[in-house]
Design an enzyme around this catalytic site. Structure first.
Site, PDB file in Angstrom:
ATOM      1  N   CYS A  29       0.792  -1.231   0.000  1.00 29.92           N
ATOM      2  CA  CYS A  29       0.000   0.000   0.000  1.00 29.92           C
ATOM      3  C   CYS A  29       0.831   1.291   0.000  1.00 29.92           C
ATOM      4  O   CYS A  29       0.532   2.200  -0.792  1.00 29.92           O
ATOM      5  CB  CYS A  29      -1.020  -0.009   1.130  1.00 29.92           C
ATOM      6  SG  CYS A  29      -0.508  -0.751   2.675  1.00 29.92           S
ATOM      7  N   ARG A  75       7.603 -11.377   5.223  1.00 30.41           N
ATOM      8  CA  ARG A  75       7.354 -11.156   6.646  1.00 30.41           C
ATOM      9  C   ARG A  75       8.114 -12.220   7.428  1.00 30.41           C
ATOM     10  O   ARG A  75       8.060 -13.405   7.088  1.00 30.41           O
ATOM     11  CB  ARG A  75       5.850 -11.225   6.963  1.00 30.41           C
ATOM     12  CG  ARG A  75       5.051 -10.141   6.257  1.00 30.41           C
ATOM     13  CD  ARG A  75       3.559 -10.251   6.517  1.00 30.41           C
ATOM     14  NE  ARG A  75       2.810  -9.327   5.673  1.00 30.41           N
ATOM     15  CZ  ARG A  75       1.483  -9.287   5.577  1.00 30.41           C
ATOM     16  NH1 ARG A  75       0.752 -10.146   6.292  1.00 30.41           N
ATOM     17  NH2 ARG A  75       0.897  -8.424   4.779  1.00 30.41           N
ATOM     18  N   GLN A 105       0.751 -11.341  -3.154  1.00 31.99           N
ATOM     19  CA  GLN A 105      -0.661 -11.026  -2.957  1.00 31.99           C
ATOM     20  C   GLN A 105      -1.232 -10.338  -4.185  1.00 31.99           C
ATOM     21  O   GLN A 105      -0.513  -9.627  -4.903  1.00 31.99           O
ATOM     22  CB  GLN A 105      -0.841 -10.088  -1.751  1.00 31.99           C
ATOM     23  CG  GLN A 105      -0.564 -10.709  -0.406  1.00 31.99           C
ATOM     24  CD  GLN A 105      -0.831  -9.722   0.715  1.00 31.99           C
ATOM     25  OE1 GLN A 105      -0.305  -8.612   0.721  1.00 31.99           O
ATOM     26  NE2 GLN A 105      -1.656 -10.114   1.665  1.00 31.99           N
ATOM     27  N   ASP A 160      -2.737  -7.565  -4.597  1.00 27.89           N
ATOM     28  CA  ASP A 160      -3.032  -6.285  -3.962  1.00 27.89           C
ATOM     29  C   ASP A 160      -3.743  -5.343  -4.929  1.00 27.89           C
ATOM     30  O   ASP A 160      -3.414  -5.300  -6.119  1.00 27.89           O
ATOM     31  CB  ASP A 160      -1.732  -5.599  -3.520  1.00 27.89           C
ATOM     32  CG  ASP A 160      -1.212  -6.105  -2.198  1.00 27.89           C
ATOM     33  OD1 ASP A 160      -2.041  -6.436  -1.331  1.00 27.89           O
ATOM     34  OD2 ASP A 160       0.011  -6.170  -2.033  1.00 27.89           O
ATOM     35  N   HIS A 191      -5.546  -1.158  -4.819  1.00 28.85           N
ATOM     36  CA  HIS A 191      -5.855   0.039  -4.042  1.00 28.85           C
ATOM     37  C   HIS A 191      -6.621   1.024  -4.906  1.00 28.85           C
ATOM     38  O   HIS A 191      -6.281   1.229  -6.078  1.00 28.85           O
ATOM     39  CB  HIS A 191      -4.566   0.686  -3.515  1.00 28.85           C
ATOM     40  CG  HIS A 191      -3.851  -0.187  -2.528  1.00 28.85           C
ATOM     41  ND1 HIS A 191      -2.859  -1.076  -2.896  1.00 28.85           N
ATOM     42  CD2 HIS A 191      -4.014  -0.330  -1.189  1.00 28.85           C
ATOM     43  CE1 HIS A 191      -2.429  -1.724  -1.828  1.00 28.85           C
ATOM     44  NE2 HIS A 191      -3.113  -1.293  -0.783  1.00 28.85           N
ATOM     45  N   LYS A 202     -12.241  -3.254   8.233  1.00 32.79           N
ATOM     46  CA  LYS A 202     -12.211  -4.077   7.026  1.00 32.79           C
ATOM     47  C   LYS A 202     -13.348  -5.090   7.031  1.00 32.79           C
ATOM     48  O   LYS A 202     -13.819  -5.522   8.088  1.00 32.79           O
ATOM     49  CB  LYS A 202     -10.866  -4.799   6.893  1.00 32.79           C
ATOM     50  CG  LYS A 202     -10.491  -5.697   8.072  1.00 32.79           C
ATOM     51  CD  LYS A 202      -9.091  -6.286   7.861  1.00 32.79           C
ATOM     52  CE  LYS A 202      -8.636  -7.088   9.077  1.00 32.79           C
ATOM     53  NZ  LYS A 202      -7.289  -7.673   8.878  1.00 32.79           N
ATOM     54  N   HIS A 221      -8.230  -0.511   0.313  1.00 33.69           N
ATOM     55  CA  HIS A 221      -7.323  -1.635   0.069  1.00 33.69           C
ATOM     56  C   HIS A 221      -8.185  -2.872  -0.175  1.00 33.69           C
ATOM     57  O   HIS A 221      -9.159  -3.095   0.542  1.00 33.69           O
ATOM     58  CB  HIS A 221      -6.457  -1.957   1.299  1.00 33.69           C
ATOM     59  CG  HIS A 221      -5.776  -0.791   1.939  1.00 33.69           C
ATOM     60  ND1 HIS A 221      -4.410  -0.725   2.087  1.00 33.69           N
ATOM     61  CD2 HIS A 221      -6.270   0.341   2.516  1.00 33.69           C
ATOM     62  CE1 HIS A 221      -4.082   0.382   2.722  1.00 33.69           C
ATOM     63  NE2 HIS A 221      -5.201   1.055   2.992  1.00 33.69           N
TER      64      HIS A 221
END
Length: 409
Positions: free
Chosen positions: A96, A125, A143, A145, A147, A227, A273
């Site tokens: 993000c 991670r 991912q 992802d 946005h 979320k 997101h």
């Protein structure tokens, strides 16, 4: 370990492996990478039709950026960092802040909003070793992802588009409608209570407006906003959290995102997101266990095994494979020294849905015998066989409620 556990299925089907000296890092084999790309390209096509521009951002970024966004304070213990002082860097745990950097490179007008970016973002991670679990929990993952930079008035419509996308995609993969939860403000969070009040109310209203029923998960929101979480149940009744959509008014302000509003003054956009699959590797693990390794034809990494009965039919088998390639079907040739029966058994053990047998009679007649996983056979001309298989190579269109948004096809 259960034979139908993805940790057994992956190596047995020659899809991927993880080594002891690289814990939590996945080595994708050719067959696994083919499956990976099928999922990625399926989502890519859906996102493109919905107006998302695909981007690519760095994996290694200045530590200052993560401090400014708040991710270092929240996730620093799980981030891979290196260097010191001005050269301090960290691998991104999510994409993000990177998408905000792209947004910030130009002076934006309200007429450009909503502005949608998508990325198959590689993230890292530093998960505890005890938490690692095959593809379900890794240290390196990708991912889907996305946005959306928008105004407050756009939120309901964008959430509706996302809900329709989820319904379409999950139905194509053979899952029932997801269970939905609304995760609200955590104890440790950024932003004012007023901004959280607005975000929680806006997200709840958007969900209700497109017919989503949800349970409340108190305190489980992201540090920057609430979320909606979408969980799927597999054939064993297990629930897996997959898609998410998050409403964020914190990161755009922290990272200096702004646009020129209709009245001429600068305004801060709202950031939405979302991810449909979440971790692609984790979703592959779910698919393998949900389908017990026997993936549907359109998802199978190898869809057709072309098997000549003897070496005399090898040239014909090669020509048939080329026809299948031309029809964008994933075909492999099985012409080693094993007997016909053993090659057919090996193809089914590899979960290849269709075995195309070419013998002397078939070669003379221009036909091929197609053998399915369930043992059924059919003899077709080459053209008919290719067209029939090509028709099967389409994701199924599930029966979904389109009240939440547009028809995605």
């Amino acid at each position: 370990m259960d034979d139908l556990d993805h940790r057994s299925l992956g190596p047995r089907l020659d899809l991927w492996h993880i080594q002891e000296d690289a814990p939590g890092m996945v080595f994708w084999h050719p067959r696994g990478h083919a499956l990976y790309r099928v999922l990625e390209n399926f989502i890519r096509g859906k996102m493109r039709r919905l107006g998302y521009a695909e981007v690519r951002t760095p994996q290694l970024l200045p530590l200052d950026l993560w401090m400014q966004s708040g991710h270092w304070e929240k996730f620093g213990a799980q981030m891979f960092a290196l260097g010191e002082g001005e050269r301090a860097m960290a691998l991104k745990p999510m994409s993000c802040p990177c998408h905000v950097q792209i947004f910030n490179r130009n002076l934006r007008s309200w007429r450009e909003l909503p502005l949608r970016y998508a990325e198959f973002g590689s993230c890292h991670r530093d998960e505890p070793s005890g938490a690692l679990h095959g593809l379900m929990r890794t240290r390196g993952f990708e991912q889907d992802d996305a946005h959306v930079f928008c105004r407050a008035d756009d939120v309901a419509g964008e959430v509706a588009r996302f809900a329709a996308l989820l319904s379409e995609v999950y139905a194509a993969f053979g899952f029932d409608a997801p269970e939905v939860s609304l995760s609200t403000r955590p104890q440790l969070r950024a932003g004012s209570d007023a901004s959280w009040d607005w975000a929680e109310q806006a997200l709840a209203e958007a969900a209700r407006s497109c017919g989503l029923s949800y349970a409340i998960q108190p305190g489980e929101g992201a540090f920057y906003g609430p979320k909606l979480e979408f969980a799927l149940r597999d054939r064993l009744g297990r629930s897996w959290q997959c898609g998410t959509v998050q409403l964020d008014s914190v990161l755009p302000e922290r990272l200096g995102a702004s646009y020129v509003a209709a009245h001429g003054a600068r305004a801060t956009p709202v950031l939405i997101h979302h991810a449909v699959l979440g971790s692609i590797g984790r979703f592959i693990a779910m698919l393998l266990e949900h389908h017990a390794g026997a993936l549907p034809f359109w998802l199978s990494p190898d869809q057709v095994a072309v098997v000549p009965i003897t070496r005399d039919q090898l040239d014909d088998a090669l020509k048939l494979r080329e026809l299948l390639f031309s029809a964008e079907l994933r075909a492999v040739l099985s012409a080693d020294g094993e007997t016909l029966s053993r090659r057919i058994v090996a193809a089914h053990a590899a979960s290849i849905p269709v075995v195309a047998v070419v013998g002397a009679r078939e070669a003379a007649q221009g036909t091929v015998s197609l053998r399915e996983r369930d043992g059924t056979t059919s003899v077709l001309t080459w053209d008919r066989a290719v067209s029939t298989l090509r028709e099967r190579n389409r994701p199924p269109r599930g029966s979904v409620d389109r009240a939440c948004g547009p028809d995605l096809d």
